[in-house]
Design an enzyme around this catalytic site. Sequence first.
Site, PDB file in Angstrom:
ATOM      1  N   ARG A 128       1.515  -0.971  -0.195  1.00  0.00           N
ATOM      2  CA  ARG A 128       0.001  -0.130  -0.230  1.00  0.00           C
ATOM      3  C   ARG A 128       0.898   1.376  -0.304  1.00  0.00           C
ATOM      4  O   ARG A 128       0.831   1.684   1.609  1.00  0.00           O
ATOM      5  CB  ARG A 128      -0.722  -0.436   1.068  1.00  0.00           C
ATOM      6  CG  ARG A 128      -2.359   1.213   1.320  1.00  0.00           C
ATOM      7  CD  ARG A 128      -2.442   1.929   2.794  1.00  0.00           C
ATOM      8  NE  ARG A 128      -1.599   1.795   3.706  1.00  0.00           N
ATOM      9  CZ  ARG A 128      -2.296   1.756   4.275  1.00  0.00           C
ATOM     10  NH1 ARG A 128      -2.883   0.961   5.209  1.00  0.00           N
ATOM     11  NH2 ARG A 128      -1.317   2.746   5.593  1.00  0.00           N
ATOM     12  N   HIS A 186      -3.536   5.166   4.305  1.00  0.00           N
ATOM     13  CA  HIS A 186      -4.456   4.223   4.338  1.00  0.00           C
ATOM     14  C   HIS A 186      -5.435   5.645   3.730  1.00  0.00           C
ATOM     15  O   HIS A 186      -6.830   5.046   3.181  1.00  0.00           O
ATOM     16  CB  HIS A 186      -4.897   4.441   6.033  1.00  0.00           C
ATOM     17  CG  HIS A 186      -6.045   3.399   6.355  1.00  0.00           C
ATOM     18  ND1 HIS A 186      -6.708   2.383   5.581  1.00  0.00           N
ATOM     19  CD2 HIS A 186      -7.539   4.327   6.631  1.00  0.00           C
ATOM     20  CE1 HIS A 186      -8.750   2.335   5.895  1.00  0.00           C
ATOM     21  NE2 HIS A 186      -8.224   3.078   6.492  1.00  0.00           N
ATOM     22  N   TYR A 221       4.560   5.788  11.234  1.00  0.00           N
ATOM     23  CA  TYR A 221       4.359   4.096  12.093  1.00  0.00           C
ATOM     24  C   TYR A 221       5.288   3.452  10.703  1.00  0.00           C
ATOM     25  O   TYR A 221       5.619   2.514  11.117  1.00  0.00           O
ATOM     26  CB  TYR A 221       3.348   4.027  11.535  1.00  0.00           C
ATOM     27  CG  TYR A 221       1.674   3.399   9.972  1.00  0.00           C
ATOM     28  CD1 TYR A 221       1.310   4.677  10.712  1.00  0.00           C
ATOM     29  CD2 TYR A 221       2.149   2.489   9.823  1.00  0.00           C
ATOM     30  CE1 TYR A 221      -0.193   4.925   9.789  1.00  0.00           C
ATOM     31  CE2 TYR A 221       1.110   3.034   8.485  1.00  0.00           C
ATOM     32  CZ  TYR A 221      -0.300   3.660   8.706  1.00  0.00           C
ATOM     33  OH  TYR A 221      -1.245   4.255   7.631  1.00  0.00           O
TER      34      TYR A 221
END
Lengths: 473, 352
Positions: free
Chosen positions: A361, A365, A374
């Site tokens: 990805r 998000h 993160y």
Amino acid sequence: MALHLRSSSSLLKSTLLNILRQNLGFGSRSHVTRHIRQNLPHDPPLRGSRNPIRRFCNTVAEPETLSSFGQHEDASNHQVMDFPGGKVAFTPEIRFISESDSDRVPCYRVLDDNGQLITNSQFVQVSEEVAVKIYSDMVTLQIMDNIFYEAQRQGRLSFYATAIGEEAINIASAAALTPQDVIFPQYREPGVLLWRGFTLQEFANQCFGNKSDYGKGRQMPVHYGSNKLNYFTVSATIATQLPNAVGAAYSLKMDRKDACAVTYFGDGGTSEGDFHAALNFAAVMEAPVIFICRNNGWAISTPTSDQFRSDGVVVKGRAYGIRSIRVDGNDALAMYSAVHTARGMAISEQRPILIEALTYRVGHHSTSDDSTRYRSSDEIEWWNKARNPLSRFRTWIESNGWWSDEAESDLRSRIKKEMLEALRVAEKTEKPNLKNMFSDVYDVPPSNLMEQELLVRQTVNSHPQDYPSDVPL
Amino acid sequence: MAALLGRSCRKLSFPSLSHGARKVSTETGKSLNLYSAINQALHIALDTDPRSYVFGEDVGFGGVFRCTTGLAERFGKNRVFNTPLCEQGIVGFGIGLAAMGNRAIVEIQFADYIYPAFDQIVNEAAKFRYRSGNQFNCGGLTIRAPYGAVGHGGHYHSQSPEAFFCHVPGIKVVIPRSPREAKGLLLSCIRDPNPVVFFEPKWLYRQAVEEVPEHDYMIPLSEAEVIREGNDITLVGWGAQLTIMEQACLDAEKEGISCELIDLKTLLPWDKETVEASVKKTGRLLISHEAPVTGGFGAEISATILERCFLKLEAPVSRVCGLDTPFPLVFEPFYMPTRNKILDAIKSTVNY
């Protein structure tokens, strides 16, 4: 049992498998055979035809009829016993099946990192037309995502979620299906709609929730749906679409359609109960459904190491009796081939298939997320550049003489223009009328909703300044 | 203010005629219990629509309450089948089937076990049409579940979870009081173009026997029925509780109180007009349900009637309901909203 199978000769293995196949009946359905069943003309053998019902009939241990099992030669220790669910051989050894195989399930790919065809690779051939459309749609998806993302950053859109890095999964899987295959998406698969003909304007309309939005302004951006294109409306709840897809597949099966259901979900979705419910149902119902997992490494900020401890998702298929494959999700040709093959099996054999597409990805998000909090930007950058699905496929189509730099720049400038225009138009289009808040809750509004609409309108009349002026009354 | 000339005989009001529904309440038929009436409805449903399915745990052999007897033999195992033990899967699968234009008649073995399916019901089924802008719907979904006290069911075979579902726009909630009602209501639910949750009072599966017309008939949804006319107080209930309430009404009549008893039948969307008209006549309302009183559906009825009938009320709305405990085993007779509790509440409301 699994360990014995691997060390046996192949003839023995196939003999054993045949015995097991005959005996792994659907025990619970034998209850129905208590009553004398008529042979009804409208009752085709759609279920259980491959596994005839053989409930256990023998409570006594039998001597094993095969010549040998594994290494042990002492026949008196080898017995086969009938339990509900079928015959199992006994073993006197206390041996646990390992929590994982020593080697991970290999990943199917056809194009190497540089887009070169791997020698002796098996794949389904695509025509120039299809290959060029696959590539063009990947480019379109990428541009659309980037422009929508920017529009959100500029405050023009309330929210957006990109599919950057997963274009090959989106487009190549869609290309391998037919328009009659029904899609149950999660929310990172707008490419499937794009492939089927959803226009940039239609995407933009939904994102702005204007009166041309087929969803009538009721949901957040990227919650697309199109009955015309057989793409069920996105709902943000994770994995709830999986059991729905199985039910839809069963409908196709009963209607004897030359079509299957296809459902998409991420690595995070495989932890939800609905994933397990759906796979189990699909296997028992022998439903023609393809489960496509976009294992992109992250569920918001949760890496897969915090999500499960199995060898990814592909191994979970076997637990439910489902044929599975792991694919390089960034290899459009491999994705296409895997989905094409899976579809053939799903429909001709009336069975579910699980595809784990490994990918990354690249984007956050969603616009509500900053993934650099993160994970390292180096990691993101590497996947975006070195492992980009678009460049690999581009190399391959160029090597076939089907693409060029000129075609690339033409396409990109055209799409960019179209996209900006679609945004502009969508932004200017008025919102749906207020009455759309109250319709479609039921097929016909009940009296409480009619009452509430009157009350709301009265309130708006008295305090118009407190209500958005772009919603027509 | 007791009405001295209370009407001593039960008068049944006829449900309003719609969809060509025939007047069923005075028709004769075969004497059937609740599970047989439901079984008949299912046979008719499957017979009249070839794209309808019945499935759930153990339905193949007839079901733990025999509601699905004979269906698999008659319609085949592709249309009537057992599912794995997984309520979220059962309902999720049913939604998908319904979304493709089929009638999915799902059985949840006990209402106590419906909760794993709650996400699918609330977030998917209830919103399927709305969120898609009416491009899609799962109106063909009907979820049946036995609910309510059975005398020895304890925590997990006695629950009445209707209140949870009444709070969900997009679904309907229907509860029949008797075999004849159940058959007509169930057929309406199955054919209604919205997802419906149908709770069957398990206590009545064998206990209730009634003449049930053998033909195909439907009783309209969202229409309450005045099953006993009276002047002094309105009682509202549903399902098995109505039998208890009826006994209390007879007791009250001996003491000169004339009770009007209403079967709500559909809890969502509910027929406020019928209840309102009755309370405007009697000036008093008593609601009774097995489910715990706090947050129970009685609270919704009470609040609505207060809004609509405040000046006509002679007394506070009374709720005689289950207590706020998990459904107990040994203490069930103390937990239940029994006839004497209702009678006491009728008298104190009338004497307020």
